[in-house]
Design a protein around this motif. Structure first.
Motif, PDB file in Angstrom:
ATOM      1  N   LEU A  57       0.832  -1.200   0.000  1.00 24.93           N
ATOM      2  CA  LEU A  57       0.000   0.000   0.000  1.00 24.93           C
ATOM      3  C   LEU A  57       0.868   1.252   0.000  1.00 24.93           C
ATOM      4  CD1 LEU A  57      -2.673   1.570   0.347  1.00 24.93           C
ATOM      5  CD2 LEU A  57      -2.467   1.172   2.813  1.00 24.93           C
ATOM      6  N   THR A  58       1.887   1.278   0.849  1.00 22.14           N
ATOM      7  CA  THR A  58       2.759   2.439   0.926  1.00 22.14           C
ATOM      8  C   THR A  58       3.480   2.679  -0.393  1.00 22.14           C
ATOM      9  OG1 THR A  58       3.088   2.084   3.297  1.00 22.14           O
ATOM     10  CG2 THR A  58       4.699   3.476   2.170  1.00 22.14           C
ATOM     11  N   ARG A  59       4.004   1.637  -0.994  1.00 18.64           N
ATOM     12  CA  ARG A  59       4.678   1.767  -2.285  1.00 18.64           C
ATOM     13  C   ARG A  59       3.705   2.275  -3.351  1.00 18.64           C
ATOM     14  NH1 ARG A  59       9.554  -0.951  -3.125  1.00 18.64           N
ATOM     15  NH2 ARG A  59       8.953  -1.375  -5.286  1.00 18.64           N
ATOM     16  N   HIS A  60       2.487   1.790  -3.297  1.00 17.56           N
ATOM     17  CA  HIS A  60       1.471   2.217  -4.263  1.00 17.56           C
ATOM     18  C   HIS A  60       1.178   3.713  -4.118  1.00 17.56           C
ATOM     19  CE1 HIS A  60      -1.829   1.352  -7.054  1.00 17.56           C
ATOM     20  NE2 HIS A  60      -2.591   2.158  -6.317  1.00 17.56           N
ATOM     21  N   LEU A  61       1.040   4.198  -2.891  1.00 13.84           N
ATOM     22  CA  LEU A  61       0.754   5.612  -2.657  1.00 13.84           C
ATOM     23  C   LEU A  61       1.942   6.489  -3.030  1.00 13.84           C
ATOM     24  CD1 LEU A  61      -1.142   5.398   0.759  1.00 13.84           C
ATOM     25  CD2 LEU A  61      -2.129   5.684  -1.525  1.00 13.84           C
ATOM     26  N   ARG A  62       3.157   5.996  -2.814  1.00 12.00           N
ATOM     27  CA  ARG A  62       4.339   6.764  -3.216  1.00 12.00           C
ATOM     28  C   ARG A  62       4.408   6.917  -4.733  1.00 12.00           C
ATOM     29  NH1 ARG A  62       8.843   7.664  -0.058  1.00 12.00           N
ATOM     30  NH2 ARG A  62      10.140   7.320  -1.883  1.00 12.00           N
ATOM     31  N   GLU A  63       3.955   5.915  -5.450  1.00  9.93           N
ATOM     32  CA  GLU A  63       4.000   5.963  -6.908  1.00  9.93           C
ATOM     33  C   GLU A  63       2.804   6.703  -7.504  1.00  9.93           C
ATOM     34  OE1 GLU A  63       4.231   1.903  -8.033  1.00  9.93           O
ATOM     35  OE2 GLU A  63       6.292   1.628  -7.273  1.00  9.93           O
ATOM     36  N   ARG A  64       1.636   6.479  -6.945  1.00  6.87           N
ATOM     37  CA  ARG A  64       0.398   7.039  -7.516  1.00  6.87           C
ATOM     38  C   ARG A  64      -0.075   8.298  -6.797  1.00  6.87           C
ATOM     39  NH1 ARG A  64      -2.260   2.965 -10.443  1.00  6.87           N
ATOM     40  NH2 ARG A  64      -0.669   1.544 -11.264  1.00  6.87           N
ATOM     41  N   GLY A  65       0.398   8.507  -5.558  1.00 14.22           N
ATOM     42  CA  GLY A  65      -0.030   9.673  -4.794  1.00 14.22           C
ATOM     43  C   GLY A  65      -1.172   9.364  -3.849  1.00 14.22           C
ATOM     44  N   ALA A  66      -1.341  10.217  -2.828  1.00 16.74           N
ATOM     45  CA  ALA A  66      -2.476  10.076  -1.914  1.00 16.74           C
ATOM     46  C   ALA A  66      -3.773  10.184  -2.708  1.00 16.74           C
ATOM     47  CB  ALA A  66      -2.419  11.149  -0.834  1.00 16.74           C
ATOM     48  N   MET A  67      -4.777   9.406  -2.308  1.00 18.08           N
ATOM     49  CA  MET A  67      -6.027   9.381  -3.067  1.00 18.08           C
ATOM     50  C   MET A  67      -7.185   9.029  -2.135  1.00 18.08           C
ATOM     51  SD  MET A  67      -5.506   5.765  -5.125  1.00 18.08           S
ATOM     52  CE  MET A  67      -3.821   6.153  -5.603  1.00 18.08           C
ATOM     53  N   ARG A  68      -8.386   9.188  -2.651  1.00 17.19           N
ATOM     54  CA  ARG A  68      -9.568   8.828  -1.874  1.00 17.19           C
ATOM     55  C   ARG A  68      -9.638   7.316  -1.664  1.00 17.19           C
ATOM     56  NH1 ARG A  68     -13.785  11.840  -5.705  1.00 17.19           N
ATOM     57  NH2 ARG A  68     -12.280  10.930  -7.162  1.00 17.19           N
ATOM     58  N   ALA A  69     -10.212   6.940  -0.533  1.00 22.92           N
ATOM     59  CA  ALA A  69     -10.285   5.512  -0.207  1.00 22.92           C
ATOM     60  C   ALA A  69     -11.455   5.264   0.730  1.00 22.92           C
ATOM     61  CB  ALA A  69      -8.979   5.042   0.442  1.00 22.92           C
ATOM     62  N   GLY A  70     -11.752   3.987   0.921  1.00 23.10           N
ATOM     63  CA  GLY A  70     -12.779   3.585   1.866  1.00 23.10           C
ATOM     64  C   GLY A  70     -12.396   2.282   2.535  1.00 23.10           C
ATOM     65  N   VAL A  71     -12.732   2.151   3.812  1.00 21.91           N
ATOM     66  CA  VAL A  71     -12.551   0.893   4.538  1.00 21.91           C
ATOM     67  C   VAL A  71     -13.943   0.364   4.872  1.00 21.91           C
ATOM     68  CG1 VAL A  71     -11.622  -0.237   6.585  1.00 21.91           C
ATOM     69  CG2 VAL A  71     -10.357   1.654   5.526  1.00 21.91           C
ATOM     70  N   PHE A  72     -14.168  -0.906   4.568  1.00 19.63           N
ATOM     71  CA  PHE A  72     -15.477  -1.529   4.760  1.00 19.63           C
ATOM     72  C   PHE A  72     -15.290  -2.835   5.515  1.00 19.63           C
ATOM     73  CE2 PHE A  72     -15.182   0.764   0.789  1.00 19.63           C
ATOM     74  CZ  PHE A  72     -16.294   1.589   0.778  1.00 19.63           C
ATOM     75  N   SER A  73     -16.124  -3.063   6.534  1.00 20.68           N
ATOM     76  CA  SER A  73     -16.055  -4.313   7.286  1.00 20.68           C
ATOM     77  C   SER A  73     -17.457  -4.751   7.680  1.00 20.68           C
ATOM     78  CB  SER A  73     -15.179  -4.154   8.534  1.00 20.68           C
ATOM     79  OG  SER A  73     -15.739  -3.205   9.425  1.00 20.68           O
ATOM     80  N   GLY A  74     -17.620  -6.038   7.827  1.00 18.55           N
ATOM     81  CA  GLY A  74     -18.924  -6.567   8.207  1.00 18.55           C
ATOM     82  C   GLY A  74     -19.110  -7.970   7.687  1.00 18.55           C
TER      83      GLY A  74
END
Length: 388
Positions: A116-133
């Motif tokens: 995830l960290t490598r992805h954000l470093r390459e693509r930049g901070a972006m919108r996201a969502g966390v879902f559980s249930g």
């Protein structure tokens, strides 16, 4: 309980629920600190952000009643790799997972935090969502909901985290100075650091005007850290211009540095993935000294790194630069007692390389008071660690 993290570019991470069950949305960012997770969670600058911790093991020391930087958790969501199964510390009053659940913070524990960290470093901070249930909607539907969320660019958030009424943090020991601190998302440790130096700190809402700031005749004015896009902070910028015009000593940090830059006529811009952690190397332009510093920002000031530049208040210069990306990390005026830094010198939970900046601010106030008593100008009273 099953949980998923969905990024706006379609990347999906799977894990288990950590904290409260449900769903949450925000800007996906990462924090590289090896310690201080409780301070991170309660920092108002993380408002409307989902924070991933790069340290692999989180929750070891539990939670306590001394370390929070505000009265609540501000992060929109929390991402960890491996939660501690046991909270073990003499100050611990409970587990981190229970704390998150009690505060309604939806999180995910997953094995892919490095990816995830490598992805954000390459693509930049972006919108996201966390879902559980127990029964999650199809990923395609979750992705649509993530993309419907608000972006951080253009977000005016200081008014959502600021105090609703003024309050005073008394000086510790003898009162030496009165400081008016504008709360754009202030952390509790900041007025405490000032109070340790004999400052009585009058904390004011973000909507305060220059006239209201100057009403109590403060010895100095402080603008705090905070969340959101500095391009939206027209009110604080206008208030600060009035303070600078009055010649009152000024010190700003983080969001306050960006507001200071705008007050000087400089622009701001969004960093690709920002600086968040307690290990950022910052170099003082004048001395070459490097300090390891604490950061939490996704925007920066655009200014020439060398030489001076013109402002409505006389010449200014960049005092500090980030060694990782040449980002502007500090500003000062040459003919007025005003300076700022992009990082956090109060540094809870550390490091403390930059704590002396509070002493610099006190020295400015001392010289300003002496000049007032003598009936002379404080125009050049900006020497010290900040301008050596």
């Amino acid at each position: 309980m099953t949980a998923v993290l969905v990024l706006e570019d379609g990347r999906v991470f799977h894990g288990t629920s950590y904290g409260a069950e449900g769903e949450t949305f925000g800007e996906m960012v990462f924090n590289t600190g090896m310690t201080g997770y409780q301070e991170t969670l309660t920092d108002p600058s993380y408002h409307r952000q989902i924070v991933a911790m790069t340290a692999p093991h989180i929750g070891n020391t539990g939670v306590n009643e001394e370390d929070p930087e505000s009265e609540r958790v501000w992060v929109a969501g929390y991402v960890v790799r491996e939660p501690s199964r046991v909270a073990s510390n003499w100050r611990s009053r409970g587990s981190l997972e229970d704390y998150l659940a009690d505060q309604g913070v939806v999180g995910i524990a997953m094995p892919g935090t490095r990816a995830l960290t490598r992805h954000l470093r390459e693509r930049g901070a972006m919108r996201a969502g966390v879902f559980s249930g127990p029964a999650l909607a199809p990923v395609e539907e979750l992705l649509e909901r993530v993309r419907a969320g608000a972006a951080m660019e253009g977000a005016d958030l200081a008014g959502e985290v600021t105090t609703t009424r003024p309050y005073v943090v008394p000086a510790i020991g003898e009162r030496r100075f009165t400081v008016a601190a504008v709360d754009l998302g202030i952390k509790a440790m900041t007025p405490h650091r000032l109070a340790e130096r004999g400052c009585e700190v009058h904390v004011l809402p973000a909507s305060v005007t220059a006239a209201e700031i100057l009403e109590s005749a403060p010895d100095g004015v402080f603008f705090s850290n905070g969340p959101g896009d500095p391009a939206t902070a027209d009110g604080p910028v206008e208030a600060l211009r009035g303070v600078l015009e009055a010649g009152v000593p000024f010190f700003g940090i983080c969001f306050g540095n960006q507001v200071f830059g705008r007050a000087l006529g400089l622009g701001t811009y969004k960093l690709r993935y920002g600086h968040r952690g307690v290990n950022q190397p910052v170099r003082h332009q004048g001395t070459g000294k490097v300090e390891i510093s604490s950061h939490n920002h996704g925007f920066a000031v655009r200014a020439p790194l060398r030489g001076t530049f013109d402002t409505p208040f006389g010449p200014g210069e960049v005092t500090h630069v980030n060694l990782n990306d040449d980002c502007v990390e500090g500003l000062r005026l040459l003919e007025r007692p005003a300076f700022s830094v992009q990082y956090h010198p109060e540094a809870a939970a550390g490091p403390h390389d930059s704590a002396g900046l509070f002493d610099d601010f006190c020295a400015l106030m001392e010289r300003g008071r002496a000049a007032t008593d003598a009936g002379t100008s404080t125009a050049t009273s900006t020497e010290g660690r900040n301008s050596a």
